[in-house]
Design an enzyme around this catalytic site. Structure first.
Site, PDB file in Angstrom:
ATOM      1  CB  SER A  59      -2.066  24.949 -64.477  1.00  9.56           C
ATOM      2  OG  SER A  59      -2.602  23.677 -64.297  1.00  9.56           O
ATOM      3  CE  LYS A  93      -6.708  28.190 -65.608  1.00 12.61           C
ATOM      4  NZ  LYS A  93      -5.626  27.600 -64.978  1.00 12.61           N
ATOM      5  CB  SER A 138      -5.512  23.703 -65.474  1.00 10.04           C
ATOM      6  OG  SER A 138      -5.221  24.828 -65.174  1.00 10.04           O
TER       7      SER A 138
END
Lengths: 493, 498
Positions: A183, A79, A159
């Site tokens: 998330s 990420k 997210s």
């Protein structure tokens, strides 16, 4: 080639150990898949092909010498929130333009130390603020899942949308993710993957761009419970550079998979049965309860009375911390700078242009709730409610409950550009309704796919555990996985 | 905080305006840089005078994902300081973020302590004086709190025509903010307070107190009132960096406020700056423009907790502090005045104690105060710069006591050692500075002087005081080396005065 990328981490590990495949072959297969499909999904914002091959070669050399880490040769996606030395690290924000850190986050360093290979950096909501991956400066990510008979693009959740989509589309064996209010778990649920947010303090936050420090935790998203357990084992560590990380040995998570849940007490909280919850969600939750009953667990109805305050409380605490955490992005030392007439003008121009709408909204909310005259009414009160939410869980666990079963999300994946969500941020915030309590209480929570809804989209169930009871979550979620089976999107790309 | 007046209004501290007498109310917020090798929350060096931005860690530069880690030595230093201020040590304290934007504040917030500081209320005993009669007055000044916080960096606006430069070397260096209660009533008291505070910190080794290098600076809160009346509206004078300026700032600010009030005006609460060139304060920002710092507990840091045993250990390792040392010196026979001077700096007290070891305290004190400190003062040097060691001063005193040299010669000897160094006894020997105690030689010299001045010798029989003149002449003739006592006796004997 496509055979290689369909292997789970555990399966690939077996073939690597047997010498049937090399890390270079596996890595090349993923790079080829990314090359072919990334334009479709927009999951990776940077692919580090050369670095990946180099790391894979080094891994194969280590293996030849008998040095084998727990993730030896396994290609992973990272990420964009994690600092990776010399590689694009922007939290998918314009304000960090061209930022390449000279340091490596503790979590990713742990992975490389255990032999993993980095494929590239994954798309996400800007600074991890969002539930659909639509707030990314690099544009939305497409979910590999589509409604049966439809070609419309759906969000992968957020997210960690790039993490979830890349795992579901087999563009990496597993991915790192972070979870501040859901998330990891919400995108895992939207993509038929498994994601765990470990106990607060289990993974170091050092080198992860902060959103809300008291809530942020790193965790993995992967294709099944075992893979997630393998990854977390590597990611977790105490870290002297993060004094909120906890000094506790990291257990062999994988070892608990397959253990019986006979006699385990599974709590079902009545407050999670919300108005307007789709029947499909209700049904999959009920199904989960049945599976546990069949596996010999004891099902108990429980109450977590302060649940209804969790979401509004979260949307005070998280933006408050974010408003302060994001103050460092000021155009002075790194990233974007828009020149202005004076220093204040420079700040205003830079931050107005550098941050997207959602990030600006949260900075404003956070600044407001901390400001003089409002602090007591908002921030201080929210902290008190947070304590009550935490106490709800403590009471239930004290009564002998081992884990709590809830839906992971109030819906399945929705359309990119969904007008209802776009026009009302609060509708978007409601995505986190089942997940934020876990962050508020600092507990571990895992999302595991449990079935498909009537539209053919995956739905996840969430298991919430006691502090540092990740093992019990792996043990228990494996029951659902065994019963429900695994969910892979039909390839249309 | 509720303001409590602990002082009795005393006319000697009032200052006269045009129409009325006024009393000044002063509180100081002293920022003292903690003596430590590394910064409060990072491993970067705190060394003064490094190249710009040489001492900057990733944490100091507020890179994404960086986290603060508390420096335990800074915590110990704050606790030691709290103990030195006779203050409440809080076993649990909390770090908060003070949010504001400035280029020399990379995080966009200063990590400080707001609601729960590490040290609570304490007391500093300050000796003010001497007054015209040479008397000192001891006053007790309350300490409201002491907390730990990060220093900011330095913005430089004179390096480029259109741009400002930033040096982050100071960014994140540990400061102790020591907040006094509004217990000070004059510029002299404020100066004496900060001087005492600096002495205590230097004794403790928790702050070097170098105001030139910015290691200590003060925000000065000043208000005026009619004696014994309600507290007036205060103004805060920011960042005053010398003790002299603190005094000047208070005087001029009090005058300004009195002039406004006597004109029927009111004081606006505001932040002001002291301009040393003009000797006056000017407005920096009004209360309306005050920042909203949005303090909240720093979620990156757990509350700071330690045990009473930890505090007790630090307490048992504390050095003797100036007040205790002063009492001990007085107990050993020194005057309060001498004792106060000797304890004013630890290095002076240490010097004195080495000289006094095995010798008469009073003599040692006189030598350190009159000769050593006098000479240092004359040459504008600090005790640390002294070219004369305690052993050398002790050696001189021993030579006087043995009767080897006279007091006058001893002063010359001191000057020689100051300039050239060397062993006192050897210098006396090699340069023939020994006192003449040979009665025959002295007797001859006395006879010579009497013979040369028959008139005076005659007069001396009537006026015995004239003996002193003869003694002086003999001493002069001997180059100061004659034993003054022996000369005195012989002069009296020869002149026939007893």
């Amino acid at each position: 080639m496509s055979e290689l990328i369909s292997l789970t981490i555990a399966e690939a590990r077996e073939k690597l150990v047997a010498g049937d495949i090399t890390s270079v072959e596996l890595t090349d297969a993923y790079l080829a898949a990314i090359d072919a499909a990334n334009e479709t999904f927009n999951a990776y914002i940077t692919v580090t092909g050369d670095k990946a091959r180099e790391m894979a070669k080094a891994s194969d050399r280590r293996r030849a010498k008998g040095e084998v880490g727990v993730l030896e040769g396994i290609p992973l996606g990272i990420k964009d929130l994690f600092a990776t030395r010399g590689v694009h690290t922007q939290a998918c924000s314009h304000i960090l333009d061209n930022f390449k850190p000279e340091y490596e986050s503790t979590v990713t360093q742990n992975l490389w130390d255990d032999g993993a290979v980095m494929l590239g950096k994954l798309n996400m909501d800007e600074f991890a603020m969002g539930s659909s991956n639509e707030t990314s400066y690099y544009g939305p990510v497409k979910n590999p899942w589509r409604e049966a008979g439809s070609n419309s693009a759906l969000v992968p959740g957020g997210s960690s949308g790039g993490s979830a989509a890349s795992v579901a589309a087999h563009l990496c064996a597993g991915a790192t993710a972070t979870d501040t209010g859901g998330s990891i778990r919400q995108p895992a649920a939207f993509t038929g993957t498994v994601g765990i947010k470990p106990t607060y303090g289990r993974c170091s936050r050092w080198g992860i761009a902060a959103f809300a420090s008291s809530l942020d935790q790193a965790g993995p998203i992967a294709r099944d419970v075992r893979d997630v357990a393998i990854m977390l084992q590597s990611m977790a560590s105490v870290d002297e550079k993060d004094t909120t990380s906890v000094d506790r040995p990291v257990p062999e998570y994988e070892a608990c998979i397959g253990k019986s849940v006979k006699g385990m007490k599974i709590g079902v909280p009545k407050e999670y049965r919300i108005d307007g919850m789709p029947d499909d969600i209700e049904a999959v939750w009920q199904q989960g309860i049945e599976w546990y009953r069949d596996a010999g667990a004891e099902i108990v109805d429980i109450s977590l009375p302060h649940t209804k305050y969790a979401l509004p409380t979260y949307y005070i605490v998280a933006p408050a911390e974010a408003s302060s955490n994001l103050a460092r992005y000021d155009g002075v030392r790194y990233g974007l700078r828009k020149t202005g007439n004076d220093i204040t003008d420079m700040y205003e121009q830079t931050r107005a242009k550098g941050f997207g709408d959602e990030v600006r909204r949260r900075i404003l909310i956070g600044t407001y709730v901390l400001s003089s005259g409002y602090y007591d009414a908002y921030y201080l009160r929210a902290q008190k409610v947070r304590t009550l939410i935490k106490r709800d869980f403590e009471n239930v666990f004290a009564d002998g409950v081992d884990a709590i079963l809830t839906p992971a999300t109030p819906s399945s994946a929705f359309a990119i550009g969904d007008e209802e969500m776009a026009s009302d941020p609060v509708k978007m915030y409601l995505n986190d309704i089942f997940t934020v309590t876990v962050n508020m209480a600092g507990l571990p929570g895992i999302s595991v796919p449990a079935g498909l809804d009537s539209k053919g989209l995956p739905l996840g169930l969430q298991l919430i555990g006691k502090p540092f009871a990740e093992e019990e979550l792996f043990q228990a979620s494996h029951i659902i996985e065994q019963a429900a089976g695994k969910f892979t999107p039909e390839k249309w790309w | 905080m509720t303001l409590i007046d602990t002082r009795t209004p005393d006319p000697k501290r009032f200052i006269a305006g045009t129409t009325d007498d006024w009393e000044i109310i002063i509180g100081l917020e002293v920022h003292a840089q903690v003596t430590s090798k590394s910064k409060l929350f990072s491993g970067a060096s705190t060394e003064f005078g490094a190249e710009p931005n040489a001492n900057v860690s990733l944490v100091d530069a507020a890179m994404p994902g960086m986290l603060p880690v508390i420096n335990e030595e800074c915590v110990a230093q704050a606790v030691r300081t709290g103990l030195g201020l006779n203050a409440q040590i809080n076993l649990r304290s909390v770090f908060d973020r003070k949010n504001y934007f400035y280029p020399d504040l990379p995080q966009g917030y200063q990590i400080s302590q707001f609601k729960d500081p590490i040290v609570g209320e304490g007391i500093v005993t300050v000796s003010v004086g001497p007054d015209k009669q040479g008397n000192f007055e001891d006053i007790e000044i309350g300490v409201e709190r002491l907390h730990l916080e990060q220093d900011a960096g330095k913005s430089m606006h004179d390096q480029h025509p259109t741009m400002s430069f930033v040096d982050l070397n100071r960014t994140g260096v540990a400061l102790m903010e020591i907040v006094s209660k509004p217990d000070l009533r004059s510029a002299d008291e404020a100066k004496a307070y900060i001087t005492k505070l600096r002495t205590i910190l230097r004794y403790l080794g928790t702050c070097d107190g170098n105001m030139d290098e910015g290691s200590m600076r003060a925000d000065v809160n000043v208000s005026v009132r009619k004696p014994g009346g309600d507290f007036g509206t205060r103004c805060e004078i920011k960042n005053v960096n010398s003790i002299r300026f603190i005094g000047q700032a208070i005087e001029s600010e009090a005058r300004r406020q009195i002039a406004i009030l006597e004109d029927g005006g009111t004081i606006d609460q505001e932040t002001r700056l002291f301009d040393p060139a003009k000797g006056e304060t000017r407005s920096m920002r009004s209360k309306e423009d005050a920042h909203d710092y949005r303090y909240f507990p720093d979620p990156d840091l757990l509350p700071l907790e330690f045990s009473q045993a930890y505090v007790d250990q630090l307490k048992s390792d504390l050095p003797e502090l100036p007040d205790a040392k002063r009492s001990r010196f007085i107990g050993e026979g020194l005057s309060a005045y001498d004792a106060s001077i000797l304890v004013s700096e630890k290095a002076i007290a240490d010097f004195f104690e080495q000289v006094a070891e095995g010798r008469d305290s009073k003599t040692a004190a006189n030598w350190v105060i009159n000769n050593l400190l006098g000479k240092l003062n004359e040459t504008s040097q600090e005790i640390e710069d002294t070219p004369v060691s305690p052993d050398q001063v002790g050696g001189i005193i021993d030579l006087i006591k043995e009767g080897t040299i006279s007091g006058k010669i001893a002063k010359d000897l001191f000057d020689i050692i100051w300039e050239e160094g060397g062993d006192p006894a050897e210098i006396v020997e090699s340069r023939g500075m020994k006192q003449v105690t040979d009665t025959g030689a002295i007797e001859a010299a006395v006879d010579e002087v009497i013979a040369a001045n028959p008139d005076k010798a005659e007069q001396a029989k009537e006026k015995p005081n004239l003996a002193g003149w003869f003694v002086g002449q003999v001493m002069k003739a001997s180059g100061g080396k004659a034993n003054p006592q022996a000369v005195q006796e012989l002069v009296k004997q020869k002149l026939g005065i007893e």
